[in-house]
Design a protein around this motif. Structure first.
Motif, PDB file in Angstrom:
ATOM      1  N   LEU A 288      -2.163 -14.483  -8.181  1.00  0.00           N
ATOM      2  CA  LEU A 288      -2.362 -13.242  -7.446  1.00  0.00           C
ATOM      3  C   LEU A 288      -3.340 -13.428  -6.289  1.00  0.00           C
ATOM      4  CD1 LEU A 288      -2.503 -10.669 -10.394  1.00  0.00           C
ATOM      5  CD2 LEU A 288      -0.661 -10.980  -8.727  1.00  0.00           C
ATOM      6  N   TYR A 292      -2.624 -12.516  -2.308  1.00  0.00           N
ATOM      7  CA  TYR A 292      -3.334 -11.465  -1.593  1.00  0.00           C
ATOM      8  C   TYR A 292      -4.557 -11.960  -0.825  1.00  0.00           C
ATOM      9  CZ  TYR A 292      -0.279  -8.413  -4.192  1.00  0.00           C
ATOM     10  OH  TYR A 292       0.846  -7.799  -4.700  1.00  0.00           O
ATOM     11  N   SER A 293      -4.729 -13.270  -0.716  1.00  0.00           N
ATOM     12  CA  SER A 293      -5.814 -13.786   0.118  1.00  0.00           C
ATOM     13  C   SER A 293      -5.371 -13.778   1.571  1.00  0.00           C
ATOM     14  CB  SER A 293      -6.171 -15.217  -0.308  1.00  0.00           C
ATOM     15  OG  SER A 293      -5.073 -16.080  -0.086  1.00  0.00           O
ATOM     16  N   ALA A 297      -8.212  -9.348   3.403  1.00  0.00           N
ATOM     17  CA  ALA A 297      -8.474  -9.340   1.968  1.00  0.00           C
ATOM     18  C   ALA A 297      -9.936  -9.031   1.698  1.00  0.00           C
ATOM     19  CB  ALA A 297      -8.111 -10.701   1.368  1.00  0.00           C
TER      20      ALA A 297
END
Length: 494
Positions: A288, A292-293, A297
């Motif tokens: 994850l 989502y980096s 972010a």
């Protein structure tokens, strides 16, 4: 133990203190890129492998007196060839791929002293085990990693803020001479003591114990390679797509070492049942974090997620290493396999991946390898197969989520400094061409004929630079632009 423990702690302290010092010397020539640190770590892992190979050869092939004489000569030569100075990094010439140049310069600067330091943990433990029987030689490995962690935490807090680079190199060189004297004392003890007349193999542990088989050796290599590769992959993700802050290099390495300390302590903190159940959730959160980096972010959240996931994976792998450790008489063989795994993991991320992959695929591949190792150790039962399937499914999903949009890139390339892509998106009047470094946008241009000269991204009409130009410019005024964004800001010129 009184002399062995401080010598091993000092050697480990110096071993890891010199790593940020060397990076500090070399970084200014290469812009602080994550590839510099990855190459430095690769050099240190390769030297560690050579040091452990020397220790294994010495213990297996030489009598105790021969071990002491050869090691004493090595220490003397390392002092004579000590060349750690700030000037050694100033003559480097920038190159498209400076990997080999960095490795060669590190060899000239630190080769033999670092090699001598890297021999301390396995060789001195073998001497200790020979003189004391099976009295906890692996406990000295925990002492070694404690010294390593202390060095990493000490550098940004006490060393770097208080000492100039020249003072750092001089202090380290003086401490290295002290280490050589302490080790020389142990060499003298081995020459004078009864151990000098013993057979070449240490008599610690059960003399009838069977030597480790191929499967055990393979597991040692895999359990060392996975956290090593994951350490570099997480570091690259933190400093390439999250934030290019060299200080963040120390955090993953500190967590990596802390797991060794906890797993190889006198009373290990590792619970096989607990961490076998935690490894799958850890791989989930790391996948994850990959998804989502990047730009936009939550930096603190990403750092926490990556840190926790890395720590759990390292605890699992290093804890299983401790659980599968052999009798002390095979100690140097064990450390040789561990160092080989660490070097292979580092080579995969630092050398192979930049030349084979256009994206940072080493991160999901390493996660999949960790899931595979966990499956091998858990056995072929329904529960472990379900955990493996779920882990691989989420890893593939995260990699596809991150990298699939980039498959349509008009141009993509990767080198020592990272990945660069040019991607077209949108249609008609909204068609846009964007330049990416990693997953971060570094500029865009509208493709419609009437919009091509419109400023975009960080320098659009409502940006500070645009407002300053529009509100202060008058006919005929000349404006100079220094720094980032001159190409986009030139769109405001008339």
């Amino acid at each position: 133990m009184r002399l062995y423990a401080p010598t091993i702690v000092l050697s480990a302290f110096l071993l890891f203190l010199v790593q940020p010092i060397a990076g500090r010397i070399l970084l200014p020539r290469f812009g602080g890129g994550a590839g510099v640190w990855a190459t430095c770590l690769l050099f240190f892992q390769l030297m560690l492998l050579l040091g452990y190979l020397y220790s294994h050869w010495s213990v297996e092939r030489l009598r105790p007196r021969g071990q002491a004489l050869v090691h004493g000569a090595l220490l003397a030569a390392s002092i004579l060839l000590l060349r750690l100075t700030p000037e050694i990094g100033r003559t480097l010439a920038a190159q498209v791929d400076p990997t080999m140049q960095l490795l060669w310069r590190l060899t000239l600067m630190l080769g033999l002293p670092f090699f001598a330091l890297s021999t301390s943990t396995p060789l001195l433990q073998a001497w200790y085990a020979r003189s004391r029987g099976s009295e906890l030689p692996y406990r000295l490995f925990a002492f070694s990693n404690a010294g390593s962690l202390a060095a990493l935490l000490c550098y940004p807090v006490a060393v770097e803020p208080c000492l100039s680079l020249r003072s750092q190199t001089q202090a380290w060189s003086g401490a290295y001479v002290l280490f050589a004297l302490l080790t020389g004392s142990l060499v003298a003890l081995n020459l004078r003591g009864k151990a000098a007349a013993e057979a070449p193999h240490p008599a610690a542990g059960n003399p009838l114990a069977a030597p480790p088989g191929f499967r055990e050796k393979l597991l040692w290599v895999l359990l060392a390679a996975c956290p090593s590769a994951l350490l570099l992959a997480v570091t690259n993700l933190l400093t390439q797509d999250v934030a290019p802050v060299p200080f963040l290099w120390i955090l993953p390495l500190s967590l990596y070492l802390a797991s060794y300390i906890l797993c190889f302590a006198r009373r290990p903190w590792y619970s096989s049942g607990l961490f076998t159940r935690m490894i799958t959730p850890a791989l989930f959160v790391l996948a994850l974090a990959l998804a989502y980096s990047g730009a936009g972010a939550n930096l603190v959240l990403i750092i926490v997620i990556l840190g926790v996931g890395l720590f759990i994976c390292c605890m699992f792998c290093h804890g299983e290493l401790f659980r599968l450790k052999p009798e002390p008489r095979f100690l140097t063989h064990f450390y040789l396999m561990v160092s080989l795994g660490g070097a292979l993991g580092g080579e995969f991320v630092a050398l192979l991946a930049p030349h084979v992959f256009r994206e940072y695929l080493e991160f999901p591949i390493t996660l999949a390898a960790c899931a595979g190792v966990a499956f091998l150790l858990a056995g072929r039962n329904t529960g472990s197969m379900i955990r493996l399937a779920l882990s691989l499914a989420l890893i593939v999903y995260a990699a596809d989520f991150v990298y699939s949009p980039m498959n349509q890139a008009r141009f993509a390339a990767r080198n020592f400094y990272g990945t660069v892509k040019v991607v077209d998106s949108g249609q008609g009047n909204s068609a846009l061409r964007t330049l990416y470094h990693g997953g971060i946008s570094h500029g865009s241009q509208w493709l419609a004929a009437g919009r091509r000269r419109q400023a975009t991204t960080y320098y659009g009409p409502q940006s500070g630079g645009a407002l300053a130009i529009q509100n202060s410019a008058s006919n005929g005024r000349r404006i100079g632009i220094i720094g980032l964004g001159p190409g986009t800001l030139a769109a405001y010129g008339r």
